[in-house]
Design an enzyme around this catalytic site. Structure first.
Site, mmCIF file in Angstrom:
data_model
loop_
_atom_site.group_PDB
_atom_site.id
_atom_site.type_symbol
_atom_site.label_atom_id
_atom_site.label_comp_id
_atom_site.label_asym_id
_atom_site.label_seq_id
_atom_site.Cartn_x
_atom_site.Cartn_y
_atom_site.Cartn_z
ATOM 1 N N ARG A 69 19.405 46.474 19.802
ATOM 2 C CA ARG A 69 19.027 47.447 20.841
ATOM 3 C C ARG A 69 19.092 48.819 20.203
ATOM 4 N NH1 ARG A 69 21.124 48.140 26.923
ATOM 5 N NH2 ARG A 69 19.568 46.496 27.062
ATOM 6 N N HIS B 193 11.190 46.150 26.552
ATOM 7 C CA HIS B 193 12.394 45.361 26.847
ATOM 8 C C HIS B 193 11.951 43.907 27.095
ATOM 9 C CE1 HIS B 193 16.397 44.450 27.716
ATOM 10 N NE2 HIS B 193 16.638 45.211 28.768
ATOM 11 N N GLN C 173 14.232 41.239 28.924
ATOM 12 C CA GLN C 173 14.362 41.470 30.359
ATOM 13 C C GLN C 173 13.171 40.903 31.122
ATOM 14 O OE1 GLN C 173 16.976 43.120 32.182
ATOM 15 N NE2 GLN C 173 15.834 42.146 33.845
ATOM 16 N N ASP D 296 13.261 50.860 38.336
ATOM 17 C CA ASP D 296 14.191 51.066 37.217
ATOM 18 C C ASP D 296 14.669 52.516 37.304
ATOM 19 O OD1 ASP D 296 15.567 50.916 34.806
ATOM 20 O OD2 ASP D 296 13.775 51.039 33.540
ATOM 21 N N CYS E 232 15.972 45.802 36.780
ATOM 22 C CA CYS E 232 16.577 45.271 35.553
ATOM 23 C C CYS E 232 18.075 45.534 35.501
ATOM 24 C CB CYS E 232 15.884 45.853 34.338
ATOM 25 S SG CYS E 232 15.806 47.656 34.345
ATOM 26 N N ARG F 242 18.734 36.449 32.414
ATOM 27 C CA ARG F 242 18.783 36.971 31.041
ATOM 28 C C ARG F 242 19.405 35.916 30.128
ATOM 29 N NH1 ARG F 242 18.815 42.457 30.086
ATOM 30 N NH2 ARG F 242 18.774 41.789 27.913
HETATM 31 N N1 NVA Z 1 14.575 51.908 31.230
HETATM 32 C C1 NVA Z 1 15.988 51.630 31.082
HETATM 33 C C2 NVA Z 1 16.233 50.150 31.054
HETATM 34 C C3 NVA Z 1 17.687 49.762 30.989
HETATM 35 C C4 NVA Z 1 17.906 48.289 30.927
HETATM 36 C C5 NVA Z 1 16.507 52.300 29.819
HETATM 37 O O1 NVA Z 1 15.833 52.214 28.784
HETATM 38 O O2 NVA Z 1 17.570 52.912 29.870
HETATM 39 N N1 CP Z 2 19.120 45.219 31.929
HETATM 40 C C1 CP Z 2 19.829 45.479 30.817
HETATM 41 O O1 CP Z 2 19.317 45.372 29.689
HETATM 42 O O2 CP Z 2 21.130 45.802 31.030
HETATM 43 P P1 CP Z 2 22.139 46.420 29.939
HETATM 44 O O3 CP Z 2 21.602 47.775 29.600
HETATM 45 O O4 CP Z 2 23.469 46.452 30.630
HETATM 46 O O5 CP Z 2 22.147 45.518 28.741
#
Ligand code: NVA
Ligand code: CP
Length: 321
Positions: free
Chosen positions: A116, A143, A146, A238, A278, A306
């Protein structure tokens, strides 16, 4: 189409999961089908530890996470593998050490990488220079894990994917991009409603429209909630400021105020539409408590899925089935 009995149309040819635009619809359905099977096996108490027996997977995080970290770590253990958590503060990807060198060294130690991070190019670099599968656990652009879980969730609640309609409300961000890609590949009509300055990048819209020609899906990009939500089977939102954009949070709270998913907005979709997110959610901002906790909300099913979707990805890319 029944996911549990889905028959693959061709060999699964992927070595990594970087972006689902690289996948055929058949490859995506193979993952979803395996996810449904692994979920059922687990409900039945069946042992799955042969799948990743003896395999080590490095999990690199340069952004925070709860779901991704815990679901990967638990899923890897359930499949008999071992997960190593590494913060990017230790690795210094691209600063302390080049992506090229990190990829080569990790390839000597472990059997796969889940990462990530911010830049999609770093994830692609690990795949290019290393010799082991790389899984994208979220970048600024995508993502994929997800949205695989989300498609499994949509299928479970609506009994179909092709022909269903999903409406995403909010920021044209990594979630919007990945939802456009996967929905348009699978024949799910997808509409994205954002404030004028926050539409998804044109490049991803072009991909989605191209995918839709083959799948028969409809892709709509709009600023109108009414247009996006008309006939929707699923309403998705989101956060307004994604990880890394915290400095813009106040401005975005003003710009997105009319895009909050509340009971009135939910009523623009089909009466039996599900609500999806998500997570993590900012209650009172992009979604109200009444919607998050209401009867239409499936947000915790998405979180659970997930686990199953990622186990399927791990099994397809590096496991023994
Ligand atoms: N759009 C959000 C998704 C988190 C799972 C982010 O990138 O922070
Ligand atoms: N939805 C998701 O990816 O959650 P986290 O940011 O907690 O991993």
């Amino acid at each position: 189409m029944d996911l549990l009995t889905y028959t693959p149309q061709a060999k699964f040819a992927q070595q990594h999961l970087l972006c689902l635009q690289d996948y055929t619809p058949d490859e995506i359905l193979q993952i979803l089908s395996l996810a449904a099977k692994l979920k059922l096996q687990r409900r039945l108490g069946m042992d799955q530890t042969h799948v990743l027996a003896g395999k080590n997977i490095a999990m690199i995080f340069s952004k925070p996470s709860m779901r991704t970290r815990v679901s990967f770590e638990a899923g890897i253990e359930q499949l008999g593998g071992h997960a190593l958590f590494i913060s990017d503060a230790e690795i210094g990807l691209g600063t302390r050490e080049s992506v090229h060198d990190v990829a080569n060294v990790l390839s000597r130690f472990v059997d796969g990488i889940m990462i990530r991070t911010f830049r999609q190019s770093d994830v692609e670099g690990l795949a290019k220079y290393g010799h082991i599968p790389v899984i994208n656990g979220l970048t600024d652009d995508y993502h994929p894990c997800q949205v695989l879980a989300d498609m499994l969730t949509l299928y479970e609640h609506k009994g179909r994917l092709a022909g269903a309609k999903l409406a995403f409300v909010g920021d044209g961000n990594n979630m919007a991009n990945s939802l456009m890609i996967i929905c348009s590949k699978l024949g799910v009509d997808v509409s994205i409603a954002t404030p004028a300055d926050y539409a998804p990048q044109e490049k991803y819209v072009v991909w989605a429209r191209r995918n839709a020609v083959a799948s028969g899906a409809k892709v709509t990009i709009t600023t109108s909630l009414e247009e996006a939500l008309a006939g929707a089977d699923a309403v998705y939102t989101d956060v307004w400021a994604s990880m890394g954009m915290e400095a813009e949070a106040e401005k975005r709270a003003r710009d997105f105020a009319a895009y909050q998913v509340n009971a009135r907005v939910m009523s623009l979709a089909k009466p039996d539409a599900i609500f999806m997110h998500c997570l993590p959610a900012h209650r009172g901002s992009e979604v109200t408590d009444e919607v998050m906790d209401g009867a239409q909300s499936v947000v915790f099913d998405e979180a659970e899925n997930r686990l199953h979707a990622q186990k399927a990805v791990l099994a397809m890319l590096m496991g023994k089935l």
